[in-house]
Design an enzyme around this catalytic site. Structure first.
Site, PDB file in Angstrom:
ATOM      1  N   HIS A 266      -8.355 -13.759  57.725  1.00 27.70           N
ATOM      2  CA  HIS A 266      -9.000 -14.626  56.733  1.00 27.70           C
ATOM      3  C   HIS A 266      -8.604 -14.200  55.306  1.00 27.70           C
ATOM      4  O   HIS A 266      -8.151 -15.012  54.497  1.00 27.70           O
ATOM      5  CB  HIS A 266     -10.520 -14.558  56.912  1.00 27.70           C
ATOM      6  CG  HIS A 266     -11.284 -15.371  55.920  1.00 27.70           C
ATOM      7  ND1 HIS A 266     -11.766 -16.624  56.204  1.00 27.70           N
ATOM      8  CD2 HIS A 266     -11.644 -15.129  54.636  1.00 27.70           C
ATOM      9  CE1 HIS A 266     -12.385 -17.114  55.140  1.00 27.70           C
ATOM     10  NE2 HIS A 266     -12.330 -16.222  54.168  1.00 27.70           N
ATOM     11  N   GLU A 267      -8.775 -12.908  55.037  1.00 31.14           N
ATOM     12  CA  GLU A 267      -8.470 -12.433  53.686  1.00 31.14           C
ATOM     13  C   GLU A 267      -6.972 -12.529  53.407  1.00 31.14           C
ATOM     14  O   GLU A 267      -6.559 -12.800  52.278  1.00 31.14           O
ATOM     15  CB  GLU A 267      -8.981 -11.003  53.475  1.00 31.14           C
ATOM     16  CG  GLU A 267     -10.496 -10.822  53.665  1.00 31.14           C
ATOM     17  CD  GLU A 267     -11.367 -11.784  52.869  1.00 31.14           C
ATOM     18  OE1 GLU A 267     -10.957 -12.190  51.762  1.00 31.14           O
ATOM     19  OE2 GLU A 267     -12.462 -12.151  53.361  1.00 31.14           O
ATOM     20  N   HIS A 270      -6.260 -15.868  52.018  1.00 33.92           N
ATOM     21  CA  HIS A 270      -6.542 -15.936  50.574  1.00 33.92           C
ATOM     22  C   HIS A 270      -5.416 -15.265  49.785  1.00 33.92           C
ATOM     23  O   HIS A 270      -4.983 -15.747  48.744  1.00 33.92           O
ATOM     24  CB  HIS A 270      -7.831 -15.166  50.248  1.00 33.92           C
ATOM     25  CG  HIS A 270      -9.098 -15.904  50.580  1.00 33.92           C
ATOM     26  ND1 HIS A 270      -9.405 -17.122  50.047  1.00 33.92           N
ATOM     27  CD2 HIS A 270     -10.160 -15.562  51.377  1.00 33.92           C
ATOM     28  CE1 HIS A 270     -10.608 -17.509  50.494  1.00 33.92           C
ATOM     29  NE2 HIS A 270     -11.082 -16.582  51.310  1.00 33.92           N
ATOM     30  N   GLU A 296     -10.636 -21.437  50.043  1.00 38.95           N
ATOM     31  CA  GLU A 296     -11.191 -21.228  51.378  1.00 38.95           C
ATOM     32  C   GLU A 296     -10.396 -22.037  52.417  1.00 38.95           C
ATOM     33  O   GLU A 296     -10.330 -21.665  53.577  1.00 38.95           O
ATOM     34  CB  GLU A 296     -12.655 -21.631  51.334  1.00 38.95           C
ATOM     35  CG  GLU A 296     -13.593 -20.917  52.249  1.00 38.95           C
ATOM     36  CD  GLU A 296     -13.451 -19.411  52.338  1.00 38.95           C
ATOM     37  OE1 GLU A 296     -13.552 -18.901  53.471  1.00 38.95           O
ATOM     38  OE2 GLU A 296     -13.244 -18.720  51.318  1.00 38.95           O
TER      39      GLU A 296
HETATM   40 ZN    ZN Z   1     -12.984 -16.531  52.204  1.00 34.89          ZN
END
Ligand code: ZN
Length: 502
Positions: A266-267, A270, A296
């Site tokens: 997830h990170e 980003h 996001e």
């Molecule tokens: Zn996030």
């Protein structure tokens, strides 16, 4: 140099200064989250307060306001980048200038302390300990909405900081759509005969091996370790100082492989975004990610649409088994795929599966709206939380630590942020839909050509940073404005197959 050019140069000099202040405060925050001793907060909070005052003074300085007023009237003479710099700086000024400096500084000091108190309160399951801090934060946010101004609902003022232009009216419709489609669908899954277990992910997974795996997977997705690092923190997050220094964290649980693995992914999503901002803007304040709903969308895209597929794991599954042969050597890829896609009504948002996730967000959205509108008092907050969990997910937390105290966001003053998570997921599905028109995504994953996917995102989204508005980005990337139907269609199609639902 004509008058306009001179103004632009002076504006850019001031913005450079601001960006230097931001850089410094970001590094202090990074340190507080990833290594500073608990008591270090006392001085750090003062230093953060000091810098917030400098920032405030710079943003409300008459010279800067003059430049912005002048250039604002001569936008057509400016380049696209300078035009956007003026527009965005004007927004920053408007956001801050009505707040008295003493209140602004006090609030920033409060926030650095409240996050530490929240951490303790959560560890000790002591909501009352956190409550007075939360009260001050809510009160400030209510006042902030009034200072900033809004039309309609005061909560609109807060949402707008994360998702420019988005309103309660639009979000009510968005969440109502999700509720109508997803609540009954999740009920169908609960009644499905197909039984899926994720017990295999809850065996003992060496944290050292998990760290190696996290590095491998982040790199495999396209995270550049020459321009980024991976550390640990209580709550995973990404800090993009600039495209050449993007930092991510994850959190390892020995008995739950999924947490750190998908947290890292997830990170990394980003971070890949931040690392691929255009070279023409990276030094300016436009050189970061766009609205939270766009940011996001990138993390969710990698976390769910890319890495929760069989095709992604196919070429590297044997490598995963090599990290943990004692746990996975008898597990087939199909079993692993099912385990990472198991739907389970669960208490903790960051551990929620892809399908139930947005219901966790809906609960927070409704509560924030109630708090800011004065319809919910902090005395009732834990019981309201629990009731909503029961209504939407059919389960109730036994402690506040696994209920109302679970997220750092409110302690960090981030009211208006949560809706972006659900918007991001919805945007991610829409972006995948448009990627599939130009690329055979399944085949690309099997061929380990992750670069092609990153290239698409870079070209359509990443390189623009904040140069375009969120809706423009979605138009460029998908040909239409955000539309949640792609999200619900995608979820229902995927999970109907896994759970054998007609
Ligand atoms: Zn996030």
């Amino acid at each position: 140099m004509n008058k306009t050019e001179k103004r632009v140069k002076e504006l850019r000099d001031i913005l450079d200064k601001l960006s230097n202040f931001n850089y410094t405060t970001s590094l202090i925050h990074w340190d507080l989250e990833t290594g500073a001793p608990k008591e270090g907060i006392q001085k750090a909070a003062t230093v953060l307060g000091f810098y917030s005052e400098l920032t405030y003074n710079l943003l409300t300085d008459e010279k800067l306001i003059e430049h912005i007023d002048f250039l604002g009237k001569n936008l057509e003479e400016l380049t696209e980048i300078d035009r956007k710099l003026v527009i965005e700086t004007k927004k920053d000024i408007d956001r801050i200038k009505r707040i008295p400096v003493s209140e602004y500084k006090e609030y920033n000091e409060l926030l650095s302390k409240s996050q530490a108190v929240w951490g303790e309160a959560r560890a000790e399951n002591d909501y009352e300990k956190f409550k007075p801090y939360l009260q001050k934060i809510v009160d400030y946010n209510k006042k902030y909405a009034e200072y900033k101004g809004y039309s309609g609902n005061p909560y609109n003022a807060l949402i707008d900081d994360f998702e420019p232009g988005m309103t309660v009216k639009q979000l009510d419709i968005f969440f109502e759509g999700l509720r109508k489609e997803l609540v009954p669908f999740i009920e169908k899954i609960s009644n499905s005969k197909v039984e899926i277990s994720n017990e295999l992910l809850k065996k003992s997974y060496s944290v050292e091996k998990q760290k190696e795996l996290s590095i491998f997977i982040a790199e495999y997705l396209g995270f550049d370790f020459d321009r980024g690092i991976l550390k640990e923190s209580l709550h995973p997050f990404t800090m993009g100082l600039n495209k050449h220094d993007v930092r991510i964290t994850t959190h390892y649980h020995e008995n739950f492989l999924q947490s750190a693995l998908f947290g890292t992914i997830h990170e990394a999503g980003h971070a890949i975004y931040e690392q691929n901002i255009g070279d023409n803007i990276w030094k300016t304040v436009l050189g970061g990610g766009n609205s939270m709903g766009i940011h996001e969308s990138q993390s969710r895209f990698y976390e769910n649409l890319i890495t929760r597929t069989k095709e992604f794991w196919k070429p590297i599954y044997s490598k995963l088994v090599d990290y943990f042969p004692e746990n996975l050597k008898d597990t087939s890829l199909d079993e692993f795929y099912n385990a990472i896609n198991m739907v389970e009504k669960s208490l903790i948002r960051i551990e929620a599966d892809e399908l139930t996730y947005s219901l966790h967000i809906m609960i927070r959205y409704e509560i924030e709206k109630g708090l800011i509108n004065g319809e919910i008092s902090l005395d009732d907050l834990p019981s309201i939380w629990n009731k909503k969990m029961k209504d939407y997910l059919g389960i109730m937390p036994k402690t506040d630590s696994e209920g109302v105290l679970q997220d750092v966001h409110w302690a960090a003053g981030l009211f208006g942020y949560f809706p972006s998570y659900a918007l991001g997921s919805a945007n991610a599905s829409q972006i995948m839909n448009s990627l599939e028109k130009v690329l055979d995504v399944k085949k690309t994953l099997e061929n380990q050509e992750l670069d092609k996917i990153k290239g698409f995102l870079e070209e359509k989204i990443h390189k623009y940073g904040r140069l375009k508005d969120p809706n423009e980005i979605m138009l460029i990337a998908t040909g239409e404005e955000p539309n949640s139907k792609y999200y619900t269609n995608y979820l229902i199609k995927k999970y109907s197959k896994i759970y054998n639902i007609e």
